[in-house]
Design a protein around this motif. Sequence first.
Motif, PDB file in Angstrom:
ATOM      1  N   TYR A   1     -11.458  29.816  29.553  1.00 21.10           N
ATOM      2  CA  TYR A   1     -12.720  29.488  28.883  1.00 21.10           C
ATOM      3  C   TYR A   1     -13.301  28.236  29.523  1.00 21.10           C
ATOM      4  O   TYR A   1     -14.488  28.131  29.754  1.00 21.10           O
ATOM      5  CB  TYR A   1     -12.482  29.200  27.394  1.00 21.10           C
ATOM      6  CG  TYR A   1     -12.127  30.424  26.582  1.00 21.10           C
ATOM      7  CD1 TYR A   1     -13.118  31.273  26.134  1.00 21.10           C
ATOM      8  CD2 TYR A   1     -10.809  30.701  26.252  1.00 21.10           C
ATOM      9  CE1 TYR A   1     -12.805  32.383  25.358  1.00 21.10           C
ATOM     10  CE2 TYR A   1     -10.481  31.803  25.489  1.00 21.10           C
ATOM     11  CZ  TYR A   1     -11.480  32.638  25.047  1.00 21.10           C
ATOM     12  OH  TYR A   1     -11.172  33.731  24.292  1.00 21.10           O
TER      13      TYR A   1
ATOM     14  N   ASN B   1       0.152  30.917  17.839  1.00 22.20           N
ATOM     15  CA  ASN B   1      -1.288  30.654  17.775  1.00 22.20           C
ATOM     16  C   ASN B   1      -1.760  30.058  19.091  1.00 22.20           C
ATOM     17  O   ASN B   1      -1.116  29.170  19.647  1.00 22.20           O
ATOM     18  CB  ASN B   1      -1.616  29.649  16.664  1.00 22.20           C
ATOM     19  CG  ASN B   1      -1.409  30.232  15.282  1.00 22.20           C
ATOM     20  OD1 ASN B   1      -0.829  29.604  14.417  1.00 22.20           O
ATOM     21  ND2 ASN B   1      -1.881  31.442  15.072  1.00 22.20           N
TER      22      ASN B   1
ATOM     23  N   VAL C   1      -6.117  30.310  30.103  1.00 25.18           N
ATOM     24  CA  VAL C   1      -5.519  30.730  28.848  1.00 25.18           C
ATOM     25  C   VAL C   1      -4.557  31.886  29.120  1.00 25.18           C
ATOM     26  O   VAL C   1      -3.510  32.026  28.508  1.00 25.18           O
ATOM     27  CB  VAL C   1      -6.626  31.158  27.860  1.00 25.18           C
ATOM     28  CG1 VAL C   1      -6.034  31.794  26.627  1.00 25.18           C
ATOM     29  CG2 VAL C   1      -7.482  29.963  27.492  1.00 25.18           C
TER      30      VAL C   1
HETATM   31  N1  LIG Z   1     -14.525  30.540  22.690  1.00 25.98           N
HETATM   32  C1  LIG Z   1     -13.566  29.725  23.195  1.00 25.98           C
HETATM   33  N2  LIG Z   1     -13.900  28.671  23.953  1.00 25.98           N
HETATM   34  C2  LIG Z   1     -12.945  27.857  24.472  1.00 25.98           C
HETATM   35  N3  LIG Z   1     -11.631  28.045  24.304  1.00 25.98           N
HETATM   36  C3  LIG Z   1     -11.222  29.078  23.555  1.00 25.98           C
HETATM   37  C4  LIG Z   1     -12.166  29.979  22.960  1.00 25.98           C
HETATM   38  N4  LIG Z   1     -11.495  30.921  22.285  1.00 25.98           N
HETATM   39  C5  LIG Z   1     -10.189  30.619  22.440  1.00 25.98           C
HETATM   40  N5  LIG Z   1     -10.020  29.521  23.203  1.00 25.98           N
HETATM   41  C6  LIG Z   1      -8.722  28.938  23.600  1.00 25.98           C
HETATM   42  O1  LIG Z   1      -7.959  29.946  24.201  1.00 25.98           O
HETATM   43  C7  LIG Z   1      -6.627  29.899  23.776  1.00 25.98           C
HETATM   44  C8  LIG Z   1      -6.204  31.282  23.323  1.00 25.98           C
HETATM   45  O2  LIG Z   1      -6.951  31.668  22.185  1.00 25.98           O
HETATM   46  P1  LIG Z   1      -6.735  33.062  21.473  1.00 25.98           P
HETATM   47  O3  LIG Z   1      -7.746  33.174  20.407  1.00 25.98           O
HETATM   48  O4  LIG Z   1      -6.687  34.117  22.506  1.00 25.98           O
HETATM   49  O5  LIG Z   1      -5.289  32.878  20.851  1.00 25.98           O
HETATM   50  P2  LIG Z   1      -4.468  33.856  19.912  1.00 25.98           P
HETATM   51  O6  LIG Z   1      -3.182  34.141  20.590  1.00 25.98           O
HETATM   52  O7  LIG Z   1      -5.273  35.026  19.519  1.00 25.98           O
HETATM   53  O8  LIG Z   1      -4.186  32.925  18.659  1.00 25.98           O
HETATM   54  P3  LIG Z   1      -4.091  33.276  17.094  1.00 25.98           P
HETATM   55  O9  LIG Z   1      -2.676  33.694  16.837  1.00 25.98           O
HETATM   56  O10 LIG Z   1      -4.370  31.987  16.426  1.00 25.98           O
HETATM   57  O11 LIG Z   1      -5.083  34.321  16.787  1.00 25.98           O
HETATM   58  C9  LIG Z   1      -6.548  28.839  22.699  1.00 25.98           C
HETATM   59  O12 LIG Z   1      -5.870  27.729  23.247  1.00 25.98           O
HETATM   60  C10 LIG Z   1      -7.963  28.467  22.397  1.00 25.98           C
HETATM   61  O13 LIG Z   1      -8.073  27.085  22.273  1.00 25.98           O
END
Ligand SMILES: Nc1ncnc2c1ncn2[C@@H]1O[C@H](COP(=O)(O)OP(=O)(O)OP(=O)(O)O)[C@@H](O)[C@H]1O
Lengths: 286, 257
Positions: free
Chosen positions: B18, B43, B23
């Motif tokens: 992002y 998370n 990520v």
């Molecule tokens: N729109 C965004 N802009 C910037 N960074 C983002 C954005 N969305 C997610 N991130 C970052 O990307 C990383 C992964 O996020 P993601 O939502 O894919 O995690 P997740 O595994 O689905 O977590 P959760 O279990 O909380 O749903 C995180 O560190 C978050 O800070």
Amino acid sequence: MIDVFFQYDFLRNALIAGVLIGLIAPMLGVFLVVKRMSLVADALSHITLTGIALHLLLANFFAIFSLYDPIYMGMVFAVIGSLFINQLRTVYGHFKELAIPIILSAGVGLAVIFISLADGFNTDLYSYLFGSVAAVGSNDLMTIIIIAVIVLVLLFVFYKEWFFLSFDEEQAAISGLKGKWLELLFSILVALVIAASIRIVGILLVSALMTLPVASAMQWAKSFKQMFVYAAIFGQISVLSGIFLGFHLDLAPGGVIVVFAVIILLLSLLKNKIVKASLNRNVQNR
Amino acid sequence: MMAKASTIVEVNNLTYQYTDRPVLQNLNLSIEEGSFLGLVGPNGSGKSTLIKCILGLIKPQAGKLSLFGSELHRFDDWSKVGYVSQRANRFNAGFPATVFEVVSMGLFGQLGLFRFMKRNDRNKVMQALKTVEMDAYAKQPIGKLSGGQQQRVLIARALVSEPTLLILDEPTVGIDATSARRFYDLLRKLNQDQGLTLLLVSHDVGTMTKYVTNVACLNKSIHFHGTAHEFETNPNLSSLYGYDVQHIIHEHEEIAK
Ligand SMILES: Nc1ncnc2c1ncn2[C@@H]1O[C@H](COP(=O)(O)OP(=O)(O)OP(=O)(O)O)[C@@H](O)[C@H]1O
Ligand SMILES: [Mg+2]
């Protein structure tokens, strides 16, 4: 009282234009409201004023402009404004509504400059601000009819798509809907409807015609489809009352239309209150 | 190994960022037809991001993605893919639409322009609502349902186009334990009877692993991908990726006692 509307061309024009506007403005308004974009109508009507003011200014210098209706320049500005809003909404992502004050203030700022350069207000401008029953010429009527037909056809064709997009943009994108393109088309339609409505309702009140009947419809509708039916009925009642009373009592129709829309809204809210109260009573009686 | 089933999702060397920090990095994953894959990770480990890449909602900086054997940018048969997003029920709560209308949306992509709902389509909508046991609510406004009920309606919307691949990002959040188990039963049934391929993200790893056929562990890249049984019996997983798994393994030990 009513037959006078069929004796005079200009009154008949106003009547037909009113019926069409009272139909399309609230129907497009349904999408605006559920997308939480009601204020877009305000921004676009003000940018229409900018176009109209520019036209009136230019007409002072170039005779050729006096041959055309200022509303066309207003329409061009409204469409350009809607494209800007669309663009700004994507730039600001989570703060989409920021696009509205940006366009609105830019529009009013420019309009004020144009108006003062053109030596201030005249009666013409007054009728654009508050609407006028006498203002609908046969050219205006033709424009309004064309816009109404376009809007109704596109509403019919893209109903599903716009419904899906307003409910859930992400899911709509996954189903393969071309969101960007559909949003753009929608913004342009809103701009056109606003420009078309201005003759009757006036710049300052056109957004009320797109949103108040929808707010009332929300109190009645049991489904999304019904929203359109109620919004159109409430729009018709307001616009027709506005035109009749506006003519017979010599009032600006825009004002009367909005007052009626507000009365309908208050009655709708009251009806819901009564329904809720009687539900409570039933529960207590049990 | 048996004769290989066809690969429905194929991810090669995927990198997504992002901002300046990736990520997802060099991520590889393939999902076979008919499998029920549970995706776990703490998370912020990138689960939702991976799903959005697979759905083409965001564009990865590097790597290759294929759906049903065609490259993602060429793929256009989206009615084959159902999706329920993590924040599915955070829509405008007052939206004036009925449950029926919301589920119908799942068919819009298939219907295309100039085509309208026919009786057959309406039957499909009612069928999908029956599957999630919400048919009695068809005429209710969506905003008046509880969070869990809304979630079920959105699952019905994902099912109504009869997808071959169903992607669910934490669908049981906000659903009570009994309903969640019934929901997992339903997913298992869809998987076993209709061969629906499933990708499911859940933090409720203990329950999930009892239902899925495979598990993938994600933290920036895939650290483990194997059968549910391998996952449950692998003592090293905790050191491979963080808190959540330690937690689960702990739970399993508890259960084993
Ligand atoms: N729109 C965004 N802009 C910037 N960074 C983002 C954005 N969305 C997610 N991130 C970052 O990307 C990383 C992964 O996020 P993601 O939502 O894919 O995690 P997740 O595994 O689905 O977590 P959760 O279990 O909380 O749903 C995180 O560190 C978050 O800070
Ligand atoms: Mg997530």
